[in-house]
Design a protein around this motif. Structure first.
Motif, PDB file in Angstrom:
ATOM      1  N   ARG A 261       0.834  -1.209   0.000  1.00 25.33           N
ATOM      2  CA  ARG A 261       0.000   0.000   0.000  1.00 25.33           C
ATOM      3  C   ARG A 261       0.863   1.250   0.000  1.00 25.33           C
ATOM      4  O   ARG A 261       0.472   2.285  -0.560  1.00 25.33           O
ATOM      5  CB  ARG A 261      -0.929  -0.007   1.221  1.00 25.33           C
ATOM      6  N   LEU A 262       2.041   1.170   0.588  1.00 27.11           N
ATOM      7  CA  LEU A 262       2.941   2.321   0.575  1.00 27.11           C
ATOM      8  C   LEU A 262       3.322   2.708  -0.852  1.00 27.11           C
ATOM      9  O   LEU A 262       3.541   3.885  -1.147  1.00 27.11           O
ATOM     10  CB  LEU A 262       4.205   2.023   1.383  1.00 27.11           C
ATOM     11  N   ASP A 263       3.400   1.726  -1.736  1.00 26.45           N
ATOM     12  CA  ASP A 263       3.778   2.009  -3.123  1.00 26.45           C
ATOM     13  C   ASP A 263       2.694   2.783  -3.862  1.00 26.45           C
ATOM     14  O   ASP A 263       2.979   3.508  -4.819  1.00 26.45           O
ATOM     15  CB  ASP A 263       4.053   0.702  -3.880  1.00 26.45           C
TER      16      ASP A 263
ATOM     17  N   SER B  17      14.770  12.356  11.707  1.00 28.28           N
ATOM     18  CA  SER B  17      13.474  12.694  12.313  1.00 28.28           C
ATOM     19  C   SER B  17      12.325  12.482  11.332  1.00 28.28           C
ATOM     20  O   SER B  17      11.170  12.407  11.737  1.00 28.28           O
ATOM     21  CB  SER B  17      13.480  14.148  12.812  1.00 28.28           C
ATOM     22  N   HIS B  18      12.650  12.378  10.042  1.00 27.05           N
ATOM     23  CA  HIS B  18      11.653  12.077   9.006  1.00 27.05           C
ATOM     24  C   HIS B  18      11.660  10.590   8.640  1.00 27.05           C
ATOM     25  O   HIS B  18      11.011  10.204   7.675  1.00 27.05           O
ATOM     26  CB  HIS B  18      11.946  12.891   7.740  1.00 27.05           C
ATOM     27  N   ARG B  19      12.401   9.805   9.401  1.00 30.20           N
ATOM     28  CA  ARG B  19      12.586   8.382   9.090  1.00 30.20           C
ATOM     29  C   ARG B  19      13.226   8.190   7.711  1.00 30.20           C
ATOM     30  O   ARG B  19      12.922   7.239   6.994  1.00 30.20           O
ATOM     31  CB  ARG B  19      11.255   7.628   9.172  1.00 30.20           C
ATOM     32  N   ILE B  20      14.100   9.111   7.350  1.00 26.26           N
ATOM     33  CA  ILE B  20      14.821   9.034   6.078  1.00 26.26           C
ATOM     34  C   ILE B  20      16.158   8.335   6.314  1.00 26.26           C
ATOM     35  O   ILE B  20      16.916   8.740   7.209  1.00 26.26           O
ATOM     36  CB  ILE B  20      15.069  10.447   5.503  1.00 26.26           C
ATOM     37  N   PRO B  21      16.471   7.299   5.542  1.00 27.35           N
ATOM     38  CA  PRO B  21      17.778   6.638   5.682  1.00 27.35           C
ATOM     39  C   PRO B  21      18.894   7.556   5.171  1.00 27.35           C
ATOM     40  O   PRO B  21      18.954   7.879   3.979  1.00 27.35           O
ATOM     41  CB  PRO B  21      17.639   5.382   4.822  1.00 27.35           C
ATOM     42  N   VAL B  22      19.749   7.974   6.076  1.00 28.44           N
ATOM     43  CA  VAL B  22      20.718   9.032   5.779  1.00 28.44           C
ATOM     44  C   VAL B  22      21.755   8.603   4.751  1.00 28.44           C
ATOM     45  O   VAL B  22      22.001   9.301   3.756  1.00 28.44           O
ATOM     46  CB  VAL B  22      21.410   9.489   7.081  1.00 28.44           C
ATOM     47  N   ALA B  23      22.395   7.462   4.969  1.00 32.10           N
ATOM     48  CA  ALA B  23      23.493   7.044   4.089  1.00 32.10           C
ATOM     49  C   ALA B  23      23.019   6.893   2.652  1.00 32.10           C
ATOM     50  O   ALA B  23      23.688   7.332   1.703  1.00 32.10           O
ATOM     51  CB  ALA B  23      24.088   5.730   4.599  1.00 32.10           C
TER      52      ALA B  23
ATOM     53  N   ASN C  17      11.079   1.686   7.442  1.00 31.62           N
ATOM     54  CA  ASN C  17      10.922   2.632   8.549  1.00 31.62           C
ATOM     55  C   ASN C  17       9.464   3.072   8.713  1.00 31.62           C
ATOM     56  O   ASN C  17       8.960   3.198   9.835  1.00 31.62           O
ATOM     57  CB  ASN C  17      11.801   3.862   8.318  1.00 31.62           C
ATOM     58  N   LEU C  18       8.791   3.319   7.598  1.00 37.73           N
ATOM     59  CA  LEU C  18       7.385   3.725   7.664  1.00 37.73           C
ATOM     60  C   LEU C  18       6.510   2.586   8.162  1.00 37.73           C
ATOM     61  O   LEU C  18       5.541   2.807   8.901  1.00 37.73           O
ATOM     62  CB  LEU C  18       6.906   4.209   6.295  1.00 37.73           C
ATOM     63  N   LEU C  19       6.836   1.371   7.768  1.00 34.22           N
ATOM     64  CA  LEU C  19       6.070   0.217   8.242  1.00 34.22           C
ATOM     65  C   LEU C  19       6.198   0.054   9.754  1.00 34.22           C
ATOM     66  O   LEU C  19       5.260  -0.402  10.420  1.00 34.22           O
ATOM     67  CB  LEU C  19       6.530  -1.055   7.529  1.00 34.22           C
ATOM     68  N   GLN C  20       7.340   0.443  10.296  1.00 34.39           N
ATOM     69  CA  GLN C  20       7.505   0.392  11.752  1.00 34.39           C
ATOM     70  C   GLN C  20       6.552   1.368  12.439  1.00 34.39           C
ATOM     71  O   GLN C  20       5.959   1.046  13.477  1.00 34.39           O
ATOM     72  CB  GLN C  20       8.959   0.715  12.121  1.00 34.39           C
ATOM     73  N   LEU C  21       6.398   2.562  11.856  1.00 32.77           N
ATOM     74  CA  LEU C  21       5.450   3.531  12.415  1.00 32.77           C
ATOM     75  C   LEU C  21       4.025   2.994  12.351  1.00 32.77           C
ATOM     76  O   LEU C  21       3.236   3.175  13.285  1.00 32.77           O
ATOM     77  CB  LEU C  21       5.536   4.856  11.650  1.00 32.77           C
TER      78      LEU C  21
END
Length: 616
Positions: free
Chosen positions: A447-449, A559-565, A582-586
């Motif tokens: 659904r995220l897609d 803080s935006h659940r953005i993967p930094v690397a 990360n979003l699925l964890q939320l």
């Protein structure tokens, strides 16, 4: 047994019944809106004996009572008489014919631009007798009965007296049904025209006087729900009748103005409930039907308890209901009993939503989900703040949002949720005794897609989940929620810019997904532009108003659940995969249950499938 009667009624008798008050309008009917051209077209159709459609009426005297009013422009010397029938369908036609044929005063209508005008209607007798000229024979003139030109300086035709009407050989439509006085004047002023007039009376006036109007009459036993349904079916070309309007008309019969109670009235110095509710920004979109549904839940729940206490069983026990029929069955006493508690319940619902980090109506995923919530809170009051109750209400709320269960027709779910929530959060329900909304809710990884529309409930929900994590702006460095309160221009923007993604050949349905979106200020988004993430991050950090070290910017990104690397190295595929996780964890934390993971290869980006959501 049939609940209606179908027949034909003489048009003159119908119009007499209207002017006598035998036939009136239910107060939920809108005002008369036909323009001048519609009126003339109707007159021409009847003059040709063409069908103009059936009218539908309701017999009065049954259990269904409505506030009533006369047809527009009809006045009574005494008080308003008790009607025998009410017009459900055909208001525009009957009002037009009443004003033109049965009242000797200007017809209040509209011009082609919608401007209100007063007109009198006439028939050019000579034209009416010519072959194929009947349509041109009907005219309307201003209230003073004078047709003018040259900026009203020159009078082209004056029909202001009967003698002038006769000289112009124009017959007033107000005398179509009874022309004795006009005929006497014709004898006096132009007897040589009487022969032509008799042809006109036989060919044109007789069509009106003998016209039979098809009529369907609903019997006294017709229910309010049936009246509402019938009205909506037959008025498909007009504005649909709402339950609120029908209940308003019902309560008005008991001298209670529900419209004033809801909307308020400056004239009558009444503060409406909606004004009080709207002090909470998230409640500004609440509809009166939502309020009535909450009342119907509480009233039907009370009735169910009484049935059980009386020893009733099975189908004898009333159901808790938010359906239209239940709302329509509310009495004025029901409304006045429960309205204060429901109003308080909605205020508490706004407070609950603030704790969930929803502050405005545009952020609200489902307005309808507030109905059972307000009903529950109206009963438990401030107990919702107790940790166990709050946690359970929160789980139910997020399951409804992320499970996308409150779209479409939800009357049954609203009622079920009220009953089940009351048992679960108040009556000591066990952890396994959960509301169906929690059991039904499922969030698919895929659904995220496909979440691309900011109007979808799950999209709004995920955005708020990110915000309440304390997401900070890339430029201003303050939390997004703080900036929103300070009216800083904010919106949801792409993390990997659209233009960069297009240049890299990434499918639009992938880079437009919520996985690649986050709340960003206008200022930050302008600096992002078309650049690769590695470039725009460097530009942002170097900006004199930002001045961030890598570790500080990395904290903002996290803080935006953005993967930094992955973002700093411009690796879209890896970024997409990790941020999705990360979003699925939320989602899992909010719903209290794990999302359903896809069985396909999770390392692959979503295919170029057809979008179901609007791209935003």
């Amino acid at each position: 047994m049939s609940t209606f009667d179908s027949t034909k009624l003489p048009l003159p008798q119908v119009l007499k019944d209207i002017t006598d008050g035998v036939i009136q309008l239910p107060d939920f009917q809108r005002g008369w809106v036909w323009d001048d051209e519609h009126v003339k077209s109707l007159l021409i159709s009847i003059a040709r004996s063409f069908p103009v459609g059936a009218v539908m009426m309701l017999d009065t005297g049954g259990e269904v009572r409505f506030q009533v009013r006369p047809v527009e422009n009809v006045e009574f010397s005494g008080g308003l008489p008790e009607p025998e029938r009410l017009i459900l369908d055909g208001q525009q036609r009957l009002t037009s014919l009443t004003q033109v044929l049965a009242l000797d005063k200007p017809v209040k209508t509209f011009d082609a631009k919608g401007k209100a005008i007063d007109r009198h209607y006439y028939i050019d007798i000579a034209l009416a007798l010519e072959e194929d000229r009947l349509e041109d024979a009907f005219i309307s003139v201003p209230a003073d009965r004078k047709i003018k030109e040259n900026f009203d300086r020159d009078i082209v035709m004056d029909l202001s007296t009967t003698e002038m009407e006769i000289r112009s050989f124009h017959f007033p439509c107000s005398q179509i049904l009874s022309s004795d006085d006009w005929e006497e004047a014709l004898h006096e002023h132009a007897p040589e025209l009487f022969g032509e007039f008799m042809k006109f009376r036989k060919q044109v006036l007789a069509a009106f006087r003998s016209y039979q109007l098809p009529a369907i009459t609903l019997g006294k036993a017709t229910s309010k729900e049936a009246v509402c349904l019938v009205f909506e079916k037959v008025n498909t070309g007009g504005v649909p009748l709402s339950v609120f309007e029908l209940v308003t008309a019902t309560f008005a019969a008991d001298n209670f103005n529900l419209r004033d109670d809801w909307y308020g009235s400056r004239l009558r110095r009444v503060e409406g409930r909606v004004e009080r509710l709207s002090k909470e920004p998230i409640l500004k979109g609440i509809e009166p039907a939502d309020f009535l549904q909450a009342i119907s839940i509480l009233q039907s729940s009370e009735r169910r308890k009484a049935d059980i206490a009386a020893g009733k069983t099975g189908k004898q026990i009333s159901a808790v209901s938010a359906k239209r029929s239940t709302v329509l069955s509310l009495s004025l006493d029901d409304y006045q009993t429960w309205a204060p508690a429901v109003e308080a319940g909605f205020i508490l619902a706004a407070k609950f939503m603030r704790k969930q980090c929803f502050f405005t109506g545009r952020e609200l995923p489902y307005r309808t989900q507030l109905v059972p919530l307000a009903a529950v809170l109206s009963q438990i009051e401030n107990r919702w703040l107790e940790p166990k109750i709050y946690d359970r209400l929160s789980k139910w709320f997020w399951c409804g949002v992320l499970g996308e269960l409150y779209g479409g027709a939800v009357e049954t779910r609203i009622a079920n949720d009220y009953e089940e929530l009351m048992r679960w959060v108040i009556d000591g329900g066990e952890p396994g005794d959960t509301p169906r909304t929690i059991g039904d809710a499922a969030f698919q990884e895929s659904r995220l897609d496909t979440l691309r529309s900011r109007n979808s409930a799950a999209y709004k929900g995920l955005n708020v989940l990110i915000l309440r994590e304390g997401a900070k702006d890339f430029f201003w460095k303050a939390s997004i929620q703080e900036l929103d309160g300070e009216d800083i221009a904010l919106d949801i923007h792409h993390i990997f810019p659209r233009a960069w993604c297009e240049d890299e050949g990434i499918p639009a349905n992938t880079f437009n997904s919520i996985v690649n979106k986050t709340p960003i200020s206008y200022k930050a988004n302008r600096m992002i532009g078309r650049k690769a993430p590695s470039e725009y991050l460097a530009s942002l950090q170097a900006h004199k108003q930002v001045g961030l070290e890598d570790i500080e910017m990395d904290a903002i990104l996290a803080s935006h659940r953005i993967p930094v690397a992955q973002l700093r190295s411009n690796e879209f595929a890896e970024f997409y995969k990790v941020r999705k996780t990360n979003l699925l964890q939320l989602v899992e934390i909010a719903m209290g249950k794990a999302p359903q993971l896809d069985q396909s290869n999770s390392d692959r980006l979503p295919s170029q499938e057809a979008d179901q959501d609007e791209l935003v």
